[in-house]
Scaffold this motif. Sequence first.
Motif, PDB file in Angstrom:
ATOM      1  N   LYS A  24      -8.518  50.317  11.672  1.00  0.00           N
ATOM      2  CA  LYS A  24      -8.256  50.956  12.970  1.00  0.00           C
ATOM      3  C   LYS A  24      -9.287  50.509  14.006  1.00  0.00           C
ATOM      4  O   LYS A  24      -8.930  50.194  15.146  1.00  0.00           O
ATOM      5  N   TRP A  25     -10.559  50.484  13.607  1.00  0.00           N
ATOM      6  CA  TRP A  25     -11.609  50.084  14.544  1.00  0.00           C
ATOM      7  C   TRP A  25     -11.491  48.601  14.894  1.00  0.00           C
ATOM      8  O   TRP A  25     -11.763  48.199  16.014  1.00  0.00           O
ATOM      9  N   PHE A  26     -11.065  47.783  13.944  1.00  0.00           N
ATOM     10  CA  PHE A  26     -10.873  46.352  14.214  1.00  0.00           C
ATOM     11  C   PHE A  26      -9.781  46.161  15.267  1.00  0.00           C
ATOM     12  O   PHE A  26      -9.951  45.385  16.216  1.00  0.00           O
ATOM     13  N   ILE A  27      -8.681  46.889  15.136  1.00  0.00           N
ATOM     14  CA  ILE A  27      -7.597  46.787  16.121  1.00  0.00           C
ATOM     15  C   ILE A  27      -8.063  47.302  17.485  1.00  0.00           C
ATOM     16  O   ILE A  27      -7.824  46.678  18.514  1.00  0.00           O
ATOM     17  N   ILE A  48      -0.215  52.287  19.425  1.00  0.00           N
ATOM     18  CA  ILE A  48       0.104  51.466  18.247  1.00  0.00           C
ATOM     19  C   ILE A  48      -0.253  52.189  16.952  1.00  0.00           C
ATOM     20  O   ILE A  48       0.560  52.271  16.029  1.00  0.00           O
ATOM     21  N   ILE A  49      -1.456  52.723  16.872  1.00  0.00           N
ATOM     22  CA  ILE A  49      -1.959  53.283  15.612  1.00  0.00           C
ATOM     23  C   ILE A  49      -1.516  54.734  15.406  1.00  0.00           C
ATOM     24  O   ILE A  49      -1.026  55.093  14.343  1.00  0.00           O
ATOM     25  N   THR A  56      -2.022  50.122   9.237  1.00  0.00           N
ATOM     26  CA  THR A  56      -2.478  49.176   8.217  1.00  0.00           C
ATOM     27  C   THR A  56      -2.001  47.787   8.638  1.00  0.00           C
ATOM     28  O   THR A  56      -1.075  47.658   9.453  1.00  0.00           O
ATOM     29  N   ALA A  57      -2.631  46.771   8.068  1.00  0.00           N
ATOM     30  CA  ALA A  57      -2.222  45.400   8.389  1.00  0.00           C
ATOM     31  C   ALA A  57      -0.762  45.179   7.996  1.00  0.00           C
ATOM     32  O   ALA A  57      -0.011  44.506   8.697  1.00  0.00           O
ATOM     33  N   LEU A  91      -2.930  38.195  13.431  1.00  0.00           N
ATOM     34  CA  LEU A  91      -4.119  38.820  12.835  1.00  0.00           C
ATOM     35  C   LEU A  91      -3.733  39.600  11.572  1.00  0.00           C
ATOM     36  O   LEU A  91      -4.352  39.449  10.525  1.00  0.00           O
ATOM     37  N   SER A  92      -2.688  40.410  11.667  1.00  0.00           N
ATOM     38  CA  SER A  92      -2.293  41.197  10.507  1.00  0.00           C
ATOM     39  C   SER A  92      -1.754  40.300   9.391  1.00  0.00           C
ATOM     40  O   SER A  92      -2.034  40.534   8.212  1.00  0.00           O
ATOM     41  N   ALA A  93      -1.035  39.235   9.748  1.00  0.00           N
ATOM     42  CA  ALA A  93      -0.518  38.309   8.732  1.00  0.00           C
ATOM     43  C   ALA A  93      -1.667  37.616   7.998  1.00  0.00           C
ATOM     44  O   ALA A  93      -1.656  37.499   6.767  1.00  0.00           O
ATOM     45  N   LYS A  94      -2.673  37.168   8.752  1.00  0.00           N
ATOM     46  CA  LYS A  94      -3.836  36.496   8.144  1.00  0.00           C
ATOM     47  C   LYS A  94      -4.626  37.479   7.281  1.00  0.00           C
ATOM     48  O   LYS A  94      -5.036  37.141   6.164  1.00  0.00           O
ATOM     49  N   LEU A  95      -4.825  38.691   7.783  1.00  0.00           N
ATOM     50  CA  LEU A  95      -5.565  39.701   7.025  1.00  0.00           C
ATOM     51  C   LEU A  95      -4.833  39.999   5.712  1.00  0.00           C
ATOM     52  O   LEU A  95      -5.457  40.103   4.653  1.00  0.00           O
TER      53      LEU A  95
END
Length: 143
Positions: A24-27, A48-49, A56-57, A91-95
Motif C-alpha cells: 500500500k505504501w509503495f503504491i 484505488i486501494i 495487492t499486486a 509495476l504490479s506485473a513485475k512485482l
Amino acid sequence: MAKSITASELGIELKPDDDASLFKWFIASFLMGKRIQAPIAAQAYRVIIEEEGRDTARKLQHCTSRELVSMLGRAHYVRYDETTAQRLLDLSAKLNAEYAGKITQIKYASEDRHAFEQRLGEFDGVGPKTIEIFMRDAAKVLF
C-alpha cells in the motif's frame, strides 16, 4: 515546499514483514512521486486501494488500463493518467512475476539498503523521488 504525506496519515501502519502495508505504501509513494499535488495523489491512493480494494499486486494487475484511468480520474489525478495507469499495471506485473507480489521478497533478494533501492528503481516509473518517499517511512521496518 509542500508538506509530505506520511504512511500513517494514509492509515497505513507499516510493520516488519507486513507485505500488505508495504505494498500500500509503495503504491502511495509511486502516486506521490509524480509531479502532482500530494493531496490528489493521496486521494488516488484511497480510490484505488480503499474504495476499489486493489490492495495487492495481484488484484491491481487484474485491472484494465481503462479501469485504472477511471479510478485516477475520480481522484482528479488526470495529468498523467494514461501513463500512470500503464505503469501501475507494469509495476504490479513485475512485482508478481519477479518477487511473488511481495515487497519483502525485494528485501530478501537485496544484500543491503542500497541494493534494495536499486531494485525499486528497476520498476518502470519508479525514480529517485518515489524511492525517497517510500524509504522515508518504510526503511524503519525494512532495515
